[in-house]
Design an enzyme around this catalytic site. Sequence first.
Site, PDB file in Angstrom:
ATOM      1  N   LYS A  57       3.623   5.986   4.135  1.00 59.08           N
ATOM      2  CA  LYS A  57       2.769   4.819   3.883  1.00 59.08           C
ATOM      3  C   LYS A  57       2.331   4.165   5.185  1.00 59.08           C
ATOM      4  O   LYS A  57       2.033   2.970   5.210  1.00 59.08           O
ATOM      5  CB  LYS A  57       3.532   3.798   3.028  1.00 59.08           C
ATOM      6  N   PRO A  95       0.837  -1.202   0.000  1.00 62.71           N
ATOM      7  CA  PRO A  95       0.000   0.000   0.000  1.00 62.71           C
ATOM      8  C   PRO A  95       0.872   1.253   0.000  1.00 62.71           C
ATOM      9  O   PRO A  95       1.836   1.340   0.747  1.00 62.71           O
ATOM     10  CB  PRO A  95      -0.787  -0.119   1.307  1.00 62.71           C
ATOM     11  N   GLU A  96       0.530   2.176  -0.876  1.00 64.88           N
ATOM     12  CA  GLU A  96       1.247   3.438  -0.956  1.00 64.88           C
ATOM     13  C   GLU A  96       0.378   4.529  -0.316  1.00 64.88           C
ATOM     14  O   GLU A  96      -0.634   4.239   0.315  1.00 64.88           O
ATOM     15  CB  GLU A  96       1.566   3.766  -2.425  1.00 64.88           C
ATOM     16  N   ARG A  98      12.602  -3.032  -9.873  1.00 64.27           N
ATOM     17  CA  ARG A  98      11.140  -3.129  -9.882  1.00 64.27           C
ATOM     18  C   ARG A  98      10.665  -2.985 -11.311  1.00 64.27           C
ATOM     19  O   ARG A  98      11.394  -2.514 -12.180  1.00 64.27           O
ATOM     20  CB  ARG A  98      10.526  -2.006  -9.026  1.00 64.27           C
TER      21      ARG A  98
END
Length: 286
Positions: A63, A6-7, A269
């Site tokens: 976050k 989750p950002e 990423r």
Amino acid sequence: MNWPVPELPEVETIVRDLRPELTSRLIENPRLFYSDVLYGVTSRKLLAGLRGRRIVEVFRRAKHAVFLLDSGVRLIIQPGMSGVMLVYRGSPSAAEQRYAVLTAELSGGSTFMYRDVRRLGTILLLDEQGWRAYTARIGPEPLADDFRVADLAARLGGSRQAVKKVIMDQHRLAGVGNIYANEALFRARIDPSLPADRLDPSQVARLYRSIRTVLSQAIASQGTTFRDYRTGTGARGSFQFRLHVYGREGRPCRRCGATLAMTHSIDGRATTFCWRCQAVRSLNDA
Ligand SMILES: [Zn+2]
């Protein structure tokens, strides 16, 4: 696939849902089911720090969800990719209790639960001094009213690293992770591999607006749900339907129709981008 954590928009959504349910409630019976998520605090100390305390404020930093208690101590939960925070009216069922990491019965009869199947999240308990040190290590909030283009420019200026990597660095800027870095750079039409100190002023201004717009739109959509993320009421977010690049490699660019490319070479990423829309180099290179 590496599922995203989750950002900022996801944690902001959770916090907004939890705030009215938790603020001014008394923590009557906290229980910790797994201690491997604790960071810098023992199970016994955590429970003693929560028991009998009133929650005075619920907010987000980067976050992380932050719960300020009337003792001045802050409970901090950073949900991992499978972390969910919910409030139940009454007691959760046995099925709902499955994977519970932390639960707390609250005054008024409701129950707060942090559930995490994979337990990749983190729980901290910080006193005032610990909190100040903690928050000082994190960069500014990109949606704060006093966050200006000049602040972003200052955060980018000193680095030769790829701009994508720099905006995801929590010490430089709070809350932006892989999904929203990809989206903001696409929206700003900036090559994600461009060294941060090579952005010209117009690119910095576009990136500033793009980061704020993308994060705001994602909050309005209650975040992005690929698999595990849920809001503070257990609902799914819907920003996954509005993504332009993240997870869309091989599909046509929504702006120009070119096939979106993906690379892991920038930061390990997945970076998805439009080789045409985001190919424009900085004026600094001219
Ligand atoms: Zn394009």
